[in-house]
Design a protein around this motif. Sequence first.
Motif, short mmCIF file in Angstrom:
data_model
loop_
_atom_site.label_atom_id
_atom_site.label_comp_id
_atom_site.label_asym_id
_atom_site.label_seq_id
_atom_site.Cartn_x
_atom_site.Cartn_y
_atom_site.Cartn_z
N UNK A 29 0.85 -1.19 0.00
CA UNK A 29 0.00 0.00 0.00
C UNK A 29 0.88 1.24 0.00
N UNK A 30 0.40 2.32 -0.57
CA UNK A 30 1.18 3.56 -0.59
C UNK A 30 1.40 4.12 0.80
N UNK A 31 2.66 4.37 1.13
CA UNK A 31 3.02 4.95 2.42
C UNK A 31 4.08 6.01 2.21
N UNK A 32 4.06 6.99 3.11
CA UNK A 32 5.10 8.02 3.12
C UNK A 32 5.40 8.36 4.57
N UNK A 33 6.63 8.74 4.81
CA UNK A 33 7.05 9.15 6.15
C UNK A 33 7.83 10.44 6.03
N UNK A 34 7.78 11.24 7.07
CA UNK A 34 8.52 12.50 7.07
C UNK A 34 9.19 12.74 8.40
N UNK A 35 10.41 13.28 8.33
CA UNK A 35 11.15 13.65 9.53
C UNK A 35 11.00 15.16 9.70
N UNK A 36 10.53 15.55 10.88
CA UNK A 36 10.28 16.96 11.19
C UNK A 36 11.30 17.41 12.24
N UNK A 37 12.07 18.44 11.88
CA UNK A 37 13.09 19.00 12.77
C UNK A 37 12.81 20.48 12.98
N UNK A 38 12.62 20.86 14.22
CA UNK A 38 12.30 22.25 14.57
C UNK A 38 11.14 22.79 13.73
N UNK A 39 10.07 22.01 13.68
CA UNK A 39 8.81 22.34 13.00
C UNK A 39 8.91 22.40 11.48
N UNK A 40 10.02 21.90 10.92
CA UNK A 40 10.19 21.89 9.46
C UNK A 40 10.31 20.46 8.97
N UNK A 41 9.60 20.15 7.92
CA UNK A 41 9.73 18.84 7.29
C UNK A 41 11.03 18.84 6.50
N UNK A 42 12.02 18.09 6.97
CA UNK A 42 13.34 18.15 6.35
C UNK A 42 13.64 16.96 5.44
N UNK A 43 12.92 15.86 5.62
CA UNK A 43 13.17 14.68 4.79
C UNK A 43 11.92 13.83 4.71
N UNK A 44 11.76 13.19 3.57
CA UNK A 44 10.62 12.29 3.37
C UNK A 44 11.14 10.95 2.87
N UNK A 45 10.27 9.97 2.93
CA UNK A 45 10.60 8.66 2.41
C UNK A 45 9.35 7.90 2.03
N UNK A 46 9.49 7.00 1.09
CA UNK A 46 8.41 6.12 0.68
C UNK A 46 8.96 4.69 0.63
N UNK A 47 8.09 3.72 0.51
CA UNK A 47 8.56 2.35 0.34
C UNK A 47 9.41 2.30 -0.93
N UNK A 48 10.58 1.69 -0.83
CA UNK A 48 11.53 1.65 -1.95
C UNK A 48 11.82 0.22 -2.37
N UNK A 49 12.08 0.02 -3.67
CA UNK A 49 12.34 -1.35 -4.17
C UNK A 49 13.66 -1.94 -3.69
N UNK A 50 14.60 -1.09 -3.27
CA UNK A 50 15.89 -1.61 -2.80
C UNK A 50 15.94 -1.56 -1.29
N UNK A 51 16.48 -2.60 -0.72
CA UNK A 51 16.57 -2.66 0.74
C UNK A 51 17.82 -1.93 1.21
N UNK A 52 18.08 -1.98 2.49
CA UNK A 52 19.23 -1.32 3.10
C UNK A 52 19.69 -2.19 4.26
N UNK A 53 21.00 -2.15 4.61
CA UNK A 53 21.46 -2.98 5.73
C UNK A 53 20.66 -2.79 7.03
N UNK A 54 20.11 -1.59 7.25
CA UNK A 54 19.27 -1.40 8.44
C UNK A 54 18.07 -2.34 8.44
#
Length: 142
Positions: A29-54
Motif C-alpha cells: 500500500x502507498x506509504x510516506x514518512x517524514x522527519x520533522x526537525x524544529x517544525x520543518x519537514x526536512x526529509x521524506x521517504x516512501x517504500x523503496x524497491x531496494x533494501x538497506x542494511x538497516x
Amino acid sequence: MKFRLTMASRITQMLTRLAIESGGYGQRVPMAAGVVYKRHLIATGTNQPKTHPLMMSEGYRKDQLFRHAEVDAILNALRLITAEQLKQCELHIVRVKRPCTASKRWVYGLAKPCAGCTNIIENYGIKKVFWTEDESKVLDFS
C-alpha cells in the motif's frame, strides 16, 4: 469559513500526496514518512524497491526485499542532520488505501510502524512518532 491548517495537518497533507503519488511498491500500500526537525519537514521517504542494511536488523523478515518508508525518511534525514539532531525530531507516517477495489478515492490506513521500524526509531532516539489510523472518511484535496 476556512481555518489555517496546523503544522501537523500541513505535514500530513504533504505526506498524503506523496504516498498517493508513490503508488506503493509492488503489492504494498502507498506509504510516506517524514522527519520533522524544529517544525520543518526536512526529509521524506516512501517504500523503496531496494533494501538497506538497516532492514536486516531484528524485527524484519530475513528476505526483506524493500525499504520501509520510515527507514527511507530517516536515512534521507541523516544526509542533512546528525544522529544527535535526529533525536530531537518527530517522525510522521501516512498510509493511504482504497476503501474498496473498484474505488478511485483514498482513505487513511493504519501506519503504525512494524517491529523492525520501531527498533530503528528507538535506536535513533526519536521520541515522537505520529501515524494515521484506519478511517472510512474519503480524503478530499479540493
